[in-house]
Design an enzyme around this catalytic site. Structure first.
Site: not given
Length: 349
Positions: A327-328
């Site tokens: 996600e990050h």
């Protein structure tokens, strides 16, 4: 956090297990969510207030469920000036970013007078779900509502779980006001998603629902997709940091903790070529953990899903990061833009 070397014989088996993570919705969660959705669809407000009492132990009705202007005014008064400044600053940054994403309408005329084009219009109503069971998330308010405002959506609704005695965190209320939200309802969980999807006597039906939530919120969004549009099915938070020997261990540690504190199911990984950095990050994590108000949850996340992986090259680290598709993703390396071209899969870098 456990430490692995990518050269270890059993590393690939461990890595396959990490990569194969996903949104696991047990059958009992889906069954219970379906019952909640059916109750709200059939019973409207009455079902909503019953469920809020059963699940949150808060009594609501059509009046007390909606945040009043007095509550918003009180929220502003109770927040330190520096918190309000931070919220306004964040909102302006988010707005500036998303203004660059606005898509324009266009039309062309081909031979024989044939017209082709793309007409872009904002949705009429958008619902923003803001989680609130374990912590308060004013950032989720801004990240859900500000883009809708930039897109020109005229009506934005927020649903968020009620706190003790039906109160909401003042930062959430101030953020909603700063973002230009029209209505805020003290309703959470799958019942809130169902209410926004179908509409009740109090909560309006929306065209799209955005925002993360727990397993029941995710299950409701999955089951109601088609009845209402959704942004995505959000799983537990993830962060992968790719770092070399130039990275500051206290910064890397702080960033890993910033995601681990979300939820005990959050996954945080450090991929680095430096054994020295790995050791220093471990030490920094322990020191910083002692200062966190959510240290217990954060430590559980680190113990369950936290890993430091020492790779032989940065190319290998970036290859693993793209395989994981987090996600990050953070590049804590010298010349980050040189290595950015090797990133193939990531939600945000």
């Amino acid at each position: 956090m456990r430490i692995y070397k990518s050269s270890e014989p059993d590393f690939r088996a461990y890595w396959r297990k990490l990569v194969s993570r996903g949104i696991d919705l047990p059958s009992e969660v889906e069954e219970r969510t379906l019952k909640i959705i059916s109750r709200v669809r059939a019973g409207g407000d009455d079902a909503l207030w019953e469920l809020t009492w059963e699940l949150d132990k808060v009594k609501l009705d059509s009046n007390s469920s909606q945040v009043s202007s007095e509550e918003i005014s009180q929220a502003y008064k109770s927040l330190p000036p520096e918190d309000l400044s931070a919220l306004k600053f964040a909102a302006s940054r988010i707005e500036r970013y998303h203004q660059r994403q606005v898509t324009s309408s266009w039309f062309i005329t081909e031979e024989e007078g044939v017209s082709l084009g793309q007409l872009i219009q904002p949705l009429g109503k958008v619902g923003v779900y803001v989680p609130g069971g374990k912590a308060s998330y004013p950032s989720s308010v801004l990240m859900g509502a500000v883009p809708a405002k930039v897109a020109g959506v005229p009506h934005i609704v927020i649903c968020t779980p009620p706190g003790p005695q039906g109160r909401l965190h003042p930062a959430v209320l101030a953020a909603a006001d700063i973002a230009g939200v029209n209505q805020i309802y003290k309703v959470g969980g799958a019942q809130a998603i169902a209410a926004m999807a179908y509409g009740t006597q109090t909560i309006p039906r929306v065209d799209k629902i955005v925002g993360p939530g727990n397993l029941y919120v995710t299950a409701a969004k999955r089951l109601l997709f088609g009845q209402v549009d959704i942004d995505m099915l959000a799983g537990p938070s993830e962060l992968v940091v790719v770092a070399d020997e130039t990275a500051k261990p206290e910064f890397v540690g702080a960033d890993l903790l910033s995601q681990a504190e979300h939820d005990q199911e959050a996954t945080v990984l450090l991929l680095t070529t430096s054994q020295n950095l790995a050791t220093k990050v471990e030490t920094s994590l322990e020191a910083q953990l002692k200062t966190l108000s959510r240290a217990d949850i954060t430590r559980q996340a680190l113990d369950l899903h936290g890993t430091i992986i020492i790779t032989q090259t940065l190319e290998e680290a970036l290859e693993l990061a793209s395989e994981f598709a987090p996600e990050h993703l953070e590049l804590a390396v010298a010349e980050p833009y040189r290595w950015l071209k090797l990133v193939r899969h990531a939600g945000a870098v």
